[in-house]
Scaffold this active site. Structure first.
Site, PDB file in Angstrom:
ATOM      1  N   LYS A  11       0.839  -1.211   0.000  1.00  0.00           N
ATOM      2  CA  LYS A  11       0.000   0.000   0.000  1.00  0.00           C
ATOM      3  C   LYS A  11       0.874   1.262   0.000  1.00  0.00           C
ATOM      4  O   LYS A  11       0.600   2.217  -0.723  1.00  0.00           O
ATOM      5  CB  LYS A  11      -0.954  -0.030   1.206  1.00  0.00           C
ATOM      6  CG  LYS A  11      -2.012  -1.137   1.081  1.00  0.00           C
ATOM      7  CD  LYS A  11      -2.734  -1.452   2.389  1.00  0.00           C
ATOM      8  CE  LYS A  11      -3.651  -2.671   2.202  1.00  0.00           C
ATOM      9  NZ  LYS A  11      -4.241  -3.160   3.478  1.00  0.00           N
ATOM     10  N   GLN A  15      -3.956  -1.845   9.800  1.00  0.00           N
ATOM     11  CA  GLN A  15      -3.852  -3.141   9.135  1.00  0.00           C
ATOM     12  C   GLN A  15      -4.423  -4.253  10.028  1.00  0.00           C
ATOM     13  O   GLN A  15      -4.031  -4.401  11.171  1.00  0.00           O
ATOM     14  CB  GLN A  15      -2.382  -3.430   8.780  1.00  0.00           C
ATOM     15  CG  GLN A  15      -2.168  -4.733   8.027  1.00  0.00           C
ATOM     16  CD  GLN A  15      -2.857  -4.752   6.660  1.00  0.00           C
ATOM     17  OE1 GLN A  15      -2.794  -3.796   5.895  1.00  0.00           O
ATOM     18  NE2 GLN A  15      -3.535  -5.849   6.360  1.00  0.00           N
ATOM     19  N   ASP A  28     -10.589   3.035   4.643  1.00  0.00           N
ATOM     20  CA  ASP A  28     -10.622   1.581   4.464  1.00  0.00           C
ATOM     21  C   ASP A  28     -12.012   1.018   4.794  1.00  0.00           C
ATOM     22  O   ASP A  28     -12.253  -0.185   4.652  1.00  0.00           O
ATOM     23  CB  ASP A  28      -9.557   0.947   5.376  1.00  0.00           C
ATOM     24  CG  ASP A  28      -9.137  -0.438   4.905  1.00  0.00           C
ATOM     25  OD1 ASP A  28      -9.249  -0.717   3.690  1.00  0.00           O
ATOM     26  OD2 ASP A  28      -8.697  -1.237   5.742  1.00  0.00           O
TER      27      ASP A  28
END
Lengths: 284, 284
Positions: A55, A99, A122
């Site tokens: 990313k 994450q 996200d």
């Protein structure tokens, strides 16, 4: 090699999304705003470290700034939330990515909830989930959005189709089901307690595999001509779909790798740029 | 008259829920807290006025206080939100019900969102929807919760069943789909754009009608032995299900009236008492 099969090429879709971002990023930088994604990695999981690196590298290539935060394996929920709150308050940060998964001692849901809605690029907060479920403004989770983006890129009609989703996780199965529903698909959601899974998958004009089990979806389960979207990404670059077997039945299919994965990352970048633009307009 | 058919009696289920509330309300009153539901009716819709009256009467019978707020037809969104905020701040109010629908000039979603999560006893906020979708703490919408309560009361297994929901509204079709999913049903969601609706409904072991069209679900659509839950309530006390025709095929069915309706009201009362108890424990 099969003919008349459409291989849904995630790299092409991702490139198209990223190409659209280039002038938008240039414009933002011209206005003194560099889009910035903060990534938080907690602990030493090597797969997670790889995902974050992918990313961050994708950001770098487009001129999106990334702020890499790495926290120790023994971080507490409170420490993690404090870090998130600092990023919430930092006006130079436009998106926050925590994450998944975090170490066991951390309350992941509480940490996700600490992310401000407008930086939740996200799509992990409950509020973001609901706003997306109601077609309101929030950023959808990136993988579900990527699946829709691929279908749209290839002009595959969603309305009126029967979409069968295998998996019901909060950031994949549930949101993609609701997004396909909002696009007027008839939606069936299957999971580990589903009986006659094979028969039900066979109803699908669109099949979304989101189980997290390598090659779980068999070719014999796929209706002839169905569209198969593989959102799985298991060790060794293996999807949730038995690709070779499903390719024979499907009219269109995403490979793994180079299917949903790269579009998910491109979507994350897009949301970060969206958020940076929103922050610009909100200070006007 | 058919035999071996289970008529799912909403009045019995509602009585059972209310009987459980009696000692809880007494205990709260003994502690100086009278559970209180605020109802907001905007404008002159006679059906809405009737619904509010039914809810207020149900409160009264149990010793739950109700605060009836009636606003003029030409109320603005800002005025409505201001009223809601006053109720949010009033510690003697435990639940807030904004009767749907509101007049056209009002942004209903914005008004719903103004209700504090812990007073959202009718389950209308997006955050409440998402928390419920993730099996977290918020109050689910009352009609979906009532459907689950009826199935549970009659010991009808949900896990592993194929539930087909017709309708996808934010306070009925969508939440009941996710609640049945969280109870391990395989879930199919249908709507106006669904093709072959009849074939799909026929897959259902549990069929939930939430369309808002009188007698829409035909007997020929029902698989033999299915359980039919009618969440519809149309003019003239008519459900969404063609009751007589579906009764022949179903193993169990809710009538209209005296099916889902009274359990929905009992659920609203239960949530109000839950909220009053939560408010007591939060000040300890």
């Amino acid at each position: 090699m099969e003919t008349n099969k459409l291989i849904l090429d995630g790299n092409i879709v991702a490139s198209s999304i990223k190409a659209d971002l280039v002038p938008r990023i240039a414009k933002l930088i011209g206005r003194g705003i560099t889009p910035c994604l903060a990534t938080i990695l907690v602990g030493n999981d090597p797969a997670s470290a790889t995902y974050v690196r992918m990313k961050v590298n994708a950001c770098k290539k487009l001129g999106i700034e990334s702020r890499r935060i790495v926290l120790a394996e023994d971080t507490t929920t409170e420490q993690l939330i404090q870090t998130i709150q600092q990023l919430n308050e930092d006006i130079t940060v436009h998106g926050i990515l925590l994450q998944h998964p975090v170490p066991e001692q951390i309350d992941e849901r509480a940490a996700f909830e600490a992310i401000q809605l407008h930086k939740d690029v996200d799509g992990v907060t409950t509020l973001g989930f609901a706003q997306n479920a109601f077609s309101l403004a929030a950023f959808p989770s990136c993988t579900p959005a990527a699946i829709i983006a691929i279908l749209d890129f290839y002009n595959i009609q969603i309305e009126g189709k029967h979409a069968v989703i295998i998996g019901r996780s909060p950031i994949l199965g549930k949101p993609v089901s609701l997004m396909l529903l909002n696009r007027n698909a008839t939606v069936t959601i299957c999971h580990s307690k589903t009986q006659n899974l094979e028969e039900i998958v066979k109803l699908g004009n669109i099949v979304v595999a989101a189980v997290g089990k390598p090659k779980f979806i068999k070719g014999s389960w796929i209706k002839a001509g169905a569209i198969v979207m593989d959102a799985g990404y298991n060790e060794g670059n293996i999807g949730d779909v038995d690709y070779e077997a499903c390719l024979i039945k499907a009219s269109a299919i995403t490979p793994v790798p180079a299917g949903v994965g790269p579009v998910t990352i491109a979507t994350l970048l897009k949301h970060t740029v969206d958020s940076a633009e929103n922050s610009f307009f909100s200070i006007l």
